[in-house]
Every structure is written in structure tokens, then in C-alpha cells.
Design an enzyme around this catalytic site. Structure first.
Site, PDB file in Angstrom:
ATOM      1  N   ASP A 541       9.055  -2.261   3.437  1.00 30.97           N
ATOM      2  CA  ASP A 541       9.913  -1.704   2.404  1.00 30.97           C
ATOM      3  C   ASP A 541      11.321  -1.629   3.002  1.00 30.97           C
ATOM      4  OD1 ASP A 541      10.748  -0.151   0.071  1.00 30.97           O
ATOM      5  OD2 ASP A 541      10.783   1.546   1.455  1.00 30.97           O
ATOM      6  N   ASN A 753       6.915   5.806  -3.763  1.00 27.98           N
ATOM      7  CA  ASN A 753       6.910   4.518  -4.450  1.00 27.98           C
ATOM      8  C   ASN A 753       6.115   3.461  -3.689  1.00 27.98           C
ATOM      9  OD1 ASN A 753       9.243   4.698  -2.550  1.00 27.98           O
ATOM     10  ND2 ASN A 753       9.420   2.536  -3.074  1.00 27.98           N
ATOM     11  N   ALA A 756       0.969   3.020  -3.497  1.00 27.70           N
ATOM     12  CA  ALA A 756      -0.022   2.059  -3.993  1.00 27.70           C
ATOM     13  C   ALA A 756      -0.117   0.853  -3.065  1.00 27.70           C
ATOM     14  CB  ALA A 756       0.338   1.618  -5.407  1.00 27.70           C
TER      15      ALA A 756
END
Length: 873
Positions: A541, A753, A756
Site C-alpha cells: 500500500d 482500508n 480485506a
């Protein structure tokens, strides 16, 4: 769309019945049930539960998760012709019932109002519940207390959050209670073992005052106390599992302990046999096994994921808009109600600072909305009429009226919750290699022991007459063959005791995780170690992972007619009245530079949510915000060339641009961006230089593609592996697509965020800044919040799993070599045999070998990155 699917089935079944023929085939419908299963101790237990479930005709598949203590069962619900006929006869379409189903039917969003379909869904739901209760009773009868998890609620769908949080809390409390109990057992078991060790030491050191510890009576008492005290649950569970036809690790431990105690009892009661006693063997055996069990329980607690952080994103109450305004005020009228009562098309009022409770569309107002909970991006997005907002995000500075489109379980954040739970229900069979074969191993050991007894009690001593002398028995004694056979058979049982087998994984995990914790790494179990060892792709990320996660002013360009210090001081005076992240960045830059502190004139400050703010400072009108917002205040449309160049440069390098004007003249352009972590490039280089690995490195970001590309370029990541504008659910889907192509994937993230994707990945790695949901679902948590720890974690996982493989190889190799020797294979040629006491000692050495090998992991701590993170504030 289950409504359409069931409707089509109704139509087809109706036409196929042609006049109500009785020969119509029964219809089957898929349903998914979740069972909470307690009492599983090892992979053998999980395999037994799976076997019980899959033997039921209606069960299509069963996935038993030992860590989560649950079973996800896919069943086929069969409806009889009378059920279909009842649904068809309902006939006309009408308003749908508000009830919801606990599984597949729960996801049906009924918009057509087909009464026949609704009756059909209700029938499927009821039959699935009945079948689920039967499965729970069946598994319970097999020795594993089981209940059907009921996700249905008589309230609205948001009630699922409360139920989910309650289930998570209850499981966590149960695990903590179990850890406390196991800790007491370990302390008691090792207290008894210490007495045995002290007795042997007193014997060899000739300490006569402690001679009573060496007496057989003392050893008998210690052994009985160990078996009926701390080891009672292991023994009873082991024999119950054996009685049910599904031996587990406890069965092996029980056989070894009872065999040792039984042989010692015979030796003590019949001294003429001249057999040695080894009553201390069950004591030491149970102490080692209980230690391993305690380690396993702690690993399960760490591996469990608490979903409350995700669920708490959605507030429990909201302001329902009653009317646009009252007779005495232009302000809209609203009242606080439970979120559970909200329905689509309702309008709710969102004040500054409120969490948005639903997915919806803005019908009035403008504001900035902090979507970090879903996108991970620190800079709020401007929102105005017609824009979409999501549950779990935060309204920053304006008043919004939102029309509800989705609430409760239909929201984006609820979808993330479901994806996380689904990903966590996957099995990790490699971690339980020893448990998976324990049943076969038990029968094999018993068969070998029986064959040993049969051979030596019949023809063995006749073929090899020297055996009697080797074992200290007289060949003239009538019962010598039986005694020799019994001794060797018992030796087989004792030497094959799976202490080393049971300790192979938990001891390595204990040392590895403890070493990691001391160096800022949290590794959540043995299954993580194996997957980390097989990684092919590492997905990062961007925000909060490769970057610091806080906007900073990179550059301020001013016009030729103004100074940088003056523009910064004037802008900071206005921004000091705002809590917007970009305003905070401007103020921080002014503070760091030591600029003069100005004050905004009283009542002159005004903020336009999502656009900017203005105020009067030292008699000058200051406007700061987006280019369009500031341009609207200019006395002329002229934009100084030097500032136009700065604006273009800022957009090209992925920065956020903030403009400022003074008295109607454009004065400066701020380039604000999320600062790259100082060790990001070094981390990527270390990953590329990893031994025997050629990692593919990918960036996923919810930010603009230009911003993600700029970050990738600065740390040397291939542009084709950079993906911007990625939503949370798309991150998880991206990871799953990589896995479908045969890749073993690690996901590195820090925020809700990312949860998942972290849960879907083979190995989820969370930065410590991502406390709460992200760290709960992650396989590895970087407690030091330093990016180089990604490499440390992967290296430590590989080394720890290597130790597990070595330990298992030693444990199995020891049994493969030790059992034949214990059965007397070396007696004819070399006159060497293992008496039960020697076999017990060898078994102890095998356990010590496993533990010593695991402790060698301590040497790996010297290789961890120790530098401090320069990005810490």
C-alpha cells in the site's frame, strides 16, 4: 441475484410439473452455514470434524478452521414438490417481507416483491437452520461441542454488527480463560517434573538428606498426581478420541504415559522380573506436552482477529432529517434515531466531525470528507451535491444532507467485514503436518508393538536365543519369551511417544515469535511461517506504508512581487482557524520556519468546505485553497508565469496544490504531498537482494495514478507494477487474482482500508501505525513501524519455518530409526536393546534436541535492522 434465480427455478419447476405430475425432481439450493466448534486441540481433531461433516449426504463441502474454532459448511437444501407448489400458488407480486436470511438468502435484496420467491426463500432458510442444528448435534456427539451460528436478526441488518462484536468478544474471553488454565497446568506439571529431576540429581550426587525423592513410592505418587492432575484432560480426551475411532495427538500422549506407568507398575509389583521402574516418565512427558499446548493456545489468541474495530466505524445513531427548516429557524429539523431504523431514501443530517453511518448521495451542502478509513489517503476529498459518501468516513467541515442508498450490512464497510471473515476461514494444512498423520501414526505404532510382542513371544527367542542373555533373562525360565516380548513391545510404545513430534512446531514458533517481539515483529503462528517462506509477490500500500501518512509542504513558490516568509505567515494566520489536514501542514511549515505569527481579524475568517478559506490579516484579504476558488477572488485573471509553472509541476509530480492570494493578487503556490519514508528505497533494494528469491514488487494505492507513479519512480519500482485509484475491495480482488495465477502473495498495509487485502493475502503484513482492524487481521505486525522490518519479518519467518522442518525431520527420523531398535532389530547382530527405561531416556533426548535446535534461532536476532526510523516525530 438470488431473487431472479429462485424466480426462474419456480417457473421452470412449474412448467416441468405439467399438470402436477408426481415425478418432478426435487430442487436443490446452495446454502452456507457457519458452525462454532469447541474442543479441537490439533489437526487430527479438525480432520475428524471435517470427516463427520462430509459424511452427511446434504453436505457439499466443509472447511474446518482450527485457529478460528469454526467450520464453514456448504450444504444443498432440498425442497419438496409441496414446498414449490406453495410458493407458486402465492401468485401475485406484493411488497416483500423484511426478514433476512442467515446465509445465501441473506444477500437477497428484494426489490420486485415476488411473494412466491419470498415464501421460497423463507422455506430454504428454515430447512437450512434445521439441517444446521442436526449437523451441530452430530459434531457434538463426536466429542466436539458445536453450535450453529445464527446471523439472522429480527432487527434491521445493522444488528449483525452487534452480533459479530459479541461473538468476537466471547471467543476472545474464552481463549484468555483457556490460556490462564493452561498456564496453571504447566506450572504444576513442571513443579512435579522438577521434583523428579531433583531426585535424580540427589541420587547421583549422593545427597542423603534428599534420598526420599529417589524412592519408588515418591515416583509413583508424582506419576499418579501428574496423570490425574494437570494431565487428566489430555488422557481422557486421548482415550475418548481413540474410542470414537479418530485418534489425535492426545491419544499418542495417553498411550505413552499409560504404557510407561503400566510397565513400571508390573516391575514394582513383581520384583522377581528384575525390570527397572520409570514412573517419572509420565511426569516428564506430560510436562513437555502441556508446555507445547500452552504455546499453541497463546498462538491461537494472537492469530484470532477481533472485528470490532471494523464494525465500530459505523456509529449506532444518526440524525434523521424531519424537515428542511422550522418556522422559527432556517436550520433543518432533525432527531436522533438508531441507525438500525434507517431505510433507503431516508435523509439524514451530517454535522462537522460526524461519522457517516450509511452509503448515500449528498442532496444538499458541501464539505470535505475524510475517507482514510476506506482509501487510506490522509487528504480529505471535497464533496458537494450529487457526490457519493460511504459509511465509516468522517465529515470534516461542512453540514451535509445525505439521502440513504445503503445501510447496515449492505454498506461498503460491511462488505469489507464479510471479505475479511471469508478470507480468515481458509485452512492452513501444512502447519498441522504432524497432526494430520497422527491417527495413522498411532495405529502404526500399536501394530508395530503388537507385532513385536507376537514375534518375540513365539519364534523370536528360538531363532535368536542370545536375546534372553542380552536382556538379562534366563533362557531356562518358562515365561522368559513372554517377559522379553512384553518388555520390547512396551519399549516400542515408549520410544514412539510423540513428544518431539508435538513440540516440533510450537517450540520453534515460541522462540521465533519471542525473538520477533523483542525486535518489534509480531508473527501470528506456524502457518504464517510456511507461507512467508514461499512468497513470490510483495504488494505495498502507498499511504502510511511507503509514505509517512501525513501531508507536508514540500515547496512554496511565490510571485516575484512577494516574499516567501510573508506569504507563509499570512497563509498560516488564516489556516490556523481550520483543522483540515492541508491547513495543518501549512501551519506546521510556518512553525518549523519560525515565521512571524499573525492573527486573523475577528469575524473575518470563513471556510468554504472542500474549496478553501479566507480572512483578513493585517488589513489584507487572504484567500487560500484550490486554484478555482482562489482565482474567483482575483482582481484580474492574470496568473503569474512563475506560479503557473509551479502549479503544473506540482500536478505532474503527484503533489496536492494549494494556492494563496493577497488582496486579489495571486501570491503563492504550495506543493503539499505525503512524505516518502526515508528507508523505503533501501527496503525495496534489500528485498531485491534477498537470497534465493526474486520478489515481484507491486504498489496499490487509492490515490491518483500520477501520485503513485511518482512514489514508485523515486524508489525504483517498475511503472507497470504501479496501480492507482484502487478501492479497498479492488485491492482484495487484485490479491486474489494474483493467487489464482499461482502466486504466493504478501500484502503490506497500515489502514482499515487494507484489511480485506491483508486478510486475503497469503501473508498480511501491517505497520504498527495501522492499529486496530489492520493489525488484527494481519499475519505479521511490524510493531516498530519501520519499513525495513518487512524484510526482517520475511527472513525470520523463513528461518523459523526452516527450524520447524528440521524439527519435524528429526522427530520423524527419530521414530523411523528408534522404533525398529526398540523392537529388537539390533539384538541379533550386536546384542543391543532398548529397555523401556532407556527408551524413555532416548525419547527425552529427542525432545531436548528439538528444543535446542529451536533455541538456535536466537542467533538470528543479530541480523535484524537496528536503525531508528527517521520519519518518527
Amino acid at each position: 441475484d438470488f431473487t431472479d434465480m429462485y424466480g426462474k427455478i419456480l417457473e421452470s419447476s412449474s412448467s416441468s410439473s405439467g399438470g402436477g405430475g408426481r415425478g418432478t425432481a426435487l430442487q436443490e439450493y446452495p446454502e452456507v452455514l457457519v458452525l462454532d466448534v469447541r474442543g479441537m486441540h490439533c489437526g487430527g481433531c479438525a480432520a475428524n470434524v471435517r470427516k463427520v461433516l462430509e459424511n452427511v449426504a446434504s453436505v457439499q463441502s466443509a472447511n474446518v478452521n482450527l485457529a478460528n474454532e469454526s467450520a464453514v459448511v456448504r450444504i444443498a437444501v432440498r425442497l419438496e414438490e409441496k414446498d414449490l407448489q406453495e410458493a407458486r400458488s402465492a401468485g401475485v407480486r406484493n411488497a416483500p417481507d423484511s426478514s433476512s436470511s442467515s446465509s445465501a438468502a441473506a444477500s437477497v435484496e428484494v426489490v420486485s416483491g415476488d411473494v412466491g420467491v419470498q415464501i421460497m426463500i423463507a422455506s430454504i432458510k428454515n430447512k437450512a437452520k434445521i439441517e444446521g442444528d442436526k449437523l451441530a448435534e452430530l459434531v457434538t456427539a463426536s466429542g466436539f461441542p458445536t453450535t450453529l451460528r445464527d446471523n439472522s436478526s429480527s432487527d434491521e441488518s445493522s444488528g449483525e454488527y452487534d452480533q459479530g462484536m459479541q461473538r468476537a468478544k466471547e471467543k476472545r474471553e474464552e481463549r484468555i480463560k483457556r490460556i490462564r488454565e493452561s498456564t496453571k497446568k504447566v506450572a504444576l506439571a513442571w513443579g512435579l517434573a522438577s521434583v523428579c529431576i531433583l531426585g535424580h540429581a540427589a541420587h547421583y550426587l549422593k545427597i542423603h538428606s534428599l534420598g526420599f525423592l529417589c524412592k519408588t513410592q515418591t515416583h509413583v505418587a508424582l506419576s499418579l498426581f501428574a496423570m490425574v492432575g494437570p494431565g487428566r484432560d489430555i488422557l481422557t480426551d486421548g482415550f475418548n478420541a481413540f474410542r470414537r475411532g479418530g485418534p489425535n495427538m492426545n491419544s499418542l500422549v495417553s498411550m505413552g504415559a499409560i504404557a510407561s506407568f503400566g510397565m513400571s507398575s508390573v516391575a514394582a509389583l513383581v520384583p522377581k522380573l528384575m525390570w527397572p521402574t520409570f514412573f517419572e516418565e509420565p511426569v516428564m512427558l506430560l510436562a513437555f506436552v502441556l508446555l507445547g499446548r500452552a504455546v499453541e493456545d497463546r498462538a491461537k489468541l494472537k492469530a484470532s482477529s477481533d472485528m470490532s474495530d471494523l464494525m465500530n466505524l459505523v456509529p449506532s445513531t444518526c440524525r434523521l432529517l424531519v424537515s428542511e427548516s422550522s418556522s422559527s429557524s432556517k436550520s433543518p429539523l432533525s432527531k436522533m434515531i438508531s441507525v438500525e431504523a434507517i431505510k433507503p431514501t431516508d435523509k439524514i443530517l451530517i454535522l462537522p466531525g460526524d461519522k457517516i453511518p450509511v452509503d448515500g448521495v449528498i442532496v444538499n451542502g458541501t464539505s470535505s470528507v475524510d475517507e482514510a478509513a476506506l482509501t487510506g489517503e490522509p487528504i480529505p476529498k471535497a464533496k458537494r451535491k450529487g457526490d457519493l459518501v460511504s459509511a465509516g468516513t468522517i465529515n470534516c467541515d461542512g453540514v451535509l444532507t445525505v439521502e440513504v442508498s445503503k445501510s447496515g450490512s449492505e454498506t461498503t464497510v460491511a462488505g469489507i467485514v464479510r471479505m475479511v471473515e471469508s478470507a480468515q476461514n481458509r485452512q492452513a494444512p501444512v502447519q498441522r503436518l504432524a497432526d494430520d498423520i497422527s491417527g495413522v501414526f498411532t495405529y502404526g505404532v500399536m501394530a508395530t508393538s503388537a507385532a513385536t510382542f507376537a514375534f518375540w513371544s513365539t519364534i523370536g527367542t528360538k531363532i535368536f536365543p542370545s536375546v534372553a542373555a542380552a536382556l538379562g533373562a534366563s533362557a531356562a525360565t518358562v515365561n522368559a519369551p513372554v517377559l522379553i516380548a512384553a518388555q520390547l513391545a512396551a519399549s516400542v510404545l515408549v520410544v514412539a511417544c510423540p513428544c518431539a513430534l508435538g513440540l516440533a512446531t510450537p517450540t520453534a514458533v515460541l522462540v521465533g515469535t519471542a525473538l520477533g517481539a523483542r525486535n518489534g515483529l509480531l508473527i501470528r503462528g506456524g502457518d504464517v511461517l510456511e507461507r512467508a517462506n514461499d512468497l513470490d509477490v510483495i504488494v505495498f500500500d502507498k499511504t502510511g506504508t511507503l509514505t509517512v501518512g501525513k501531508p507536508t509542504v514540500e515547496k512554496l513558490t511565490t510571485s516575484n512581487l512577494t516574499s516567501e516568509d510573508e506569504v507563509l505567515s499570512l497563509a498560516a494566520a488564516v489556516e490556523r482557524n481550520s483543522t483540515h489536514p492541508l491547513a495543518v501542514a501549512v501551519n506546521k511549515r510556518a512553525s518549523q520556519n519560525g515565521n512571524k505569527t499573525y492573527e486573523c481579524a475577528e469575524d473575518s475568517f470563513k471556510q468554504e468546505p472542500g474549496l478553501g478559506a479566507f480572512g483578513t490579516v493585517n488589513g489584507k484579504k487572504i484567500v487560500i485553497g484550490t486554484k478555482e476558488f482562489v482565482e474567483s477572488s482575483l482582481k484580474s485573471s492574470a496568473f503569474p508565469p512563475e506560479l503557473e509553472d509551479a502549479f503544473k509541476r506540482s500536478n505532474e509530480n503527484g503533489s496536492t496544490t494549494v494556492c494563496v492570494s493577497v488582496d486579489g493578487k495571486m501570491a503563492g503556490v504550495f506543493e503539499i504531498r505525503d512524505k516518502l519514508r526515508s528507508n523505503a528505497k533501501m527496503t525495496i533494494e534489500r528485498l531485491r537482494k534477498s537470497k534465493n528469491k526474486n520478489f515481484e514488487i507491486i504498489i496499490l494505492s487509492g490515490d491518483r495514478q500520477e501520485t503513485a507513479d511518482a512514489i514508485a519512480k523515486s524508489i525504483g519500482i517498475d511503472p507497470k507494477n504501479v496501480y492507482g485509484n484502487v478501492r479497498p475491495e479492488q485491492k482484495a480482488e487484485f490479491v486474489e487474482n494474483l493467487q489464482k495465477s499461482g502466486k504466493c502473495v504478501a500484502m503490506v498495509g497500515d489502514g482499515i482500508n487494507d484489511t480485506a487485502a491483508l486478510a486475503a493475502a497469503n501473508v498480511g503484513i501491517a505497520m504498527a501505525s495501522g492499529v486496530g482492524a489492520a493489525s488484527e487481521v494481519a499475519s505479521i505486525v511490524l510493531l516498530g513501524n519501520r519499513l525495513p522490518q518487512v524484510v526482517d519479518a520475511i527472513d525470520l519467518s523463513a528461518k523459523t519455518f526452516g527450524k520447524i522442518k528440521q524439527n519435524l525431520a528429526w522427530a520423524f527420523g527419530y521414530n523411523i530409526v528408534g522404533i525398529p531398535i526398540a523392537a529388537g532389530a539390533l539384538i541379533p547382530a550386536y546384542g543391543l536393546a532398548l529397555t523401556p527405561s532407556v527408551a524413555g531416556a532416548v525419547m527425552g533426548v529427542s525432545s531436548i534436541g528439538v528444543m535446542v535446535n529451536s533455541l538456535l534461532l536466537q542467533l538470528e536476532g543479530r541480523k535484524f535492522s537496528k536503525e531508528e526510523d527517521e520519519d518518527k516525530e
